[in-house]
Motif scaffolding. Structure first.
Motif: not given
Lengths: 234, 113
Positions: A71, A233, A229-230, A178, A176, A74-75, A225-226, B100, B96
């Motif tokens: 994942r 949102l 976007i986060k 990943n 959140d 982060g996951g 970039f990610k 998990r 995920t």
């Protein structure tokens, strides 16, 4: 001997969370080193490794938690922190599996939490930057700037893998992300929850091995970039 | 020009019937059906009456009808790509959560030490 055990008893409340993906060569050494330093609760999150990471970690004495598929950092961190909380950890410290962190520094971060007066502690390599390659310094600084612009928090090492949280602080983190952008997201979560943060100077250990792992400097743009976007949102 | 109009018109009509069929079988959300119906209908209108695009273009102050069609198409594509990206990220997060749960369900209940 008994006296040493007493002063170290607080370490029983500390859980070291180590996210690991294909790190069979180094994770054993990291786990053994931490156990030798008095930390009994070492939790390795095997993020869908295709090598023997989980077995090596278990053999070295770690609790292992397995992701059936990979994942990302982060996951793995999210799972590790959840697991540590369920096992009644009082302090949670995250650490890299590739030997980039010295055991003494893990202890430093854990101590900073135990001493009280802070909810979170981050080991900053930039406070003692000797040994860090220049392109990494620039990349890290760039991400620090991005973290500040996007999330309004200035830290000297936003990408550090050595982070510590008290139980209450860890329970408040909503992660959140990943993959590797989680490092900057953690900084944001610290601010969002108004947690007190202490920076602890730590050394960066760059072996030939750990340099090939971790983030490439170019991945920084992908992360930017990610994160952008986060932020849009949220 | 006539050949293109016939081909494009036929295609748009075909796509429109697909959309209506899907909506009838409830394979498509209502909002989506509306969106795509409008898209294909507009294409039919433009194909049958090319002057329509010129009319709208003049209304907005753009030179040619074709230019207007292209501008709108590009904006539409960017918007759709953004929506896709967001859905993709949500999907990743969902995966995920499941992975998990599986990982944590195997955790020993007793805390060590």
């Amino acid at each position: 001997m008994a006296a040493a055990r007493d002063t170290d008893s607080w370490k029983g409340d500390v859980f070291i969370v180590i996210p690991a993906y294909n790190e069979e060569k180094t994770v054993g050494g990291v786990v053994k080193g931490l156990k030798a330093a008095g930390f009994d609760n070492v939790l390795v999150v095997d993020d869908g490794s295709r090598d023997n990471t989980a077995d090596v970690a278990r053999a070295a004495g770690a609790i292992t938690v397995n992701h059936v598929i990979n994942r990302g950092l982060g996951g793995a961190l999210g799972t590790g922190i959840q697991a540590a909380l369920r096992l009644n950890a009082k302090y949670i410290v995250t650490c890299d599996a590739d030997g980039q962190h010295a055991c003494e520094d893990v202890e430093k971060v854990a101590l900073a939490l135990k001493e009280g007066g802070t909810d979170a502690a981050i080991g900053s390599r930039m406070l003692m930057p000797k040994g860090m390659p220049l392109h990494r310094k620039i990349g890290n600084f760039g991400l620090n700037v991005a973290t500040f612009l996007l999330f309004g928090v200035w830290v000297t090492d936003s990408q550090s893998g050595l982070r510590g949280f008290t139980r209450d602080a860890a329970a408040k983190l909503r992660l959140d992300a990943n993959r590797m952008e989680v490092s900057s997201e953690i900084i944001y979560e610290i601010r969002r929850n108004r947690l007190r943060l202490k920076e602890v100077p730590v050394q960066a250990i760059y072996t030939g091995y750990s340099l090939t792992h971790g983030q490439s400097s170019l991945n920084g743009f992908n992360i930017l970039f990610k994160l952008f976007i986060k932020k849009l949102l949220r | 020009m006539i050949v293109l109009q016939i081909l494009a018109g036929a295609f748009a009509l075909f796509a429109l019937t697909r959309v209506i069929l899907r909506a009838k079988e409830r394979k498509m959300a209502w909002g989506e059906m509306l969106f795509w119906s409008v898209v294909w209908l507009m294409m039919i209108v433009l194909v049958v009456l090319p002057e329509a695009s010129t009319y709208f273009a003049g209304f907005l102050g753009i030179g040619r009808g074709v230019d207007l069609v292209l501008y709108v198409a590009v904006i539409l594509i960017f918007y759709l790509l953004f929506r896709l990206y967001v859905k993709f990220e949500q999907l990743e997060q969902g995966v995920t959560v499941v992975v998990r749960e599986i990982a944590l369900s195997k955790l020993p209940k007793q805390p060590k030490g």
